[in-house]
Enzyme design. Structure first.
Site, mmCIF file in Angstrom:
data_model
loop_
_atom_site.group_PDB
_atom_site.id
_atom_site.type_symbol
_atom_site.label_atom_id
_atom_site.label_comp_id
_atom_site.label_asym_id
_atom_site.label_seq_id
_atom_site.Cartn_x
_atom_site.Cartn_y
_atom_site.Cartn_z
ATOM 1 N N ILE A 85 66.596 -39.375 106.057
ATOM 2 C CA ILE A 85 65.172 -39.109 105.856
ATOM 3 C C ILE A 85 65.065 -37.797 105.084
ATOM 4 O O ILE A 85 65.512 -36.752 105.563
ATOM 5 C CB ILE A 85 64.424 -39.004 107.200
ATOM 6 N N THR A 90 54.328 -35.206 102.245
ATOM 7 C CA THR A 90 53.346 -35.601 103.254
ATOM 8 C C THR A 90 53.943 -35.498 104.654
ATOM 9 O O THR A 90 55.135 -35.245 104.827
ATOM 10 C CB THR A 90 52.875 -37.053 103.030
ATOM 11 N N HIS A 92 54.625 -37.820 106.554
ATOM 12 C CA HIS A 92 55.433 -38.999 106.845
ATOM 13 C C HIS A 92 56.851 -38.640 107.287
ATOM 14 O O HIS A 92 57.424 -39.281 108.168
ATOM 15 C CB HIS A 92 55.476 -39.918 105.617
ATOM 16 N N ASN A 117 73.782 -40.493 116.953
ATOM 17 C CA ASN A 117 72.649 -40.464 116.029
ATOM 18 C C ASN A 117 73.039 -39.680 114.782
ATOM 19 O O ASN A 117 73.091 -38.459 114.796
ATOM 20 C CB ASN A 117 71.417 -39.844 116.696
#
Length: 154
Positions: A85, A90, A92, A117
């Site tokens: 990611i 934004t 998001h 993870n």
């Protein structure tokens, strides 16, 4: 049983372990680099390729759904979450990072199944590339170590 306070080495013997990997395809060149390093390290640790189930999903938010299905199957000793990611302009980024992380943690706790993870959360693509290979290897080592630890604790 090993006592961590005595500085004993982690059990990284992957022989006979069954590992599930869920890879997000979003930022695919990066997540594929994570997966390649992860699978290579699992093999180095003794996990047979036939005992590695590697699936892909569209993005980081879908990773927990596939992890949950794998956990419910009761076919795996540990799971690995792979994704990337990259911060945008934004909110998001925060939403995806937080929700995917919470989902991974919830599944691990609900199913008492270790999940490494390795969903990278970075500011830019350069940071992701700088971390991809090592984080892929780290995820493999965490999965094997935690699978062995939970076996010892049961």
């Amino acid at each position: 049983m090993q006592d961590a306070d005595k500085g004993e080495a982690a059990d990284l013997d992957g022989t006979n372990l069954r590992i599930g990997i869920v890879q997000a395809r979003f930022n695919e060149p990066l997540t594929s680099a994570l997966a390649k390093a992860c699978i290579a390290e699992l093999e180095t640790l003794g996990v047979a390729l036939k005992h590695i189930k590697h699936v892909t999903v569209p993005g980081a938010l879908e990773v927990p759904v596939a992890l949950n299905a794998m956990a419910q199957s009761d076919r795996f000793d540990a799971l690995i979450a792979l994704g990337c990611i990259i911060r945008g302009e934004t909110y998001h980024f925060e939403l995806v990072a937080n929700e995917s992380g919470q989902g991974v943690t919830r599944i691990a706790l609900d199913h008492e199944l270790p999940i490494a993870n390795a969903i990278l959360t970075v500011e830019n693509e350069a940071q992701a590339w700088a971390r991809a290979e090592e984080k892929g290897r780290d995820a493999a080592r965490v999965a094997v170590e935690m699978a062995n630890l939970l076996e010892d604790l049961s």
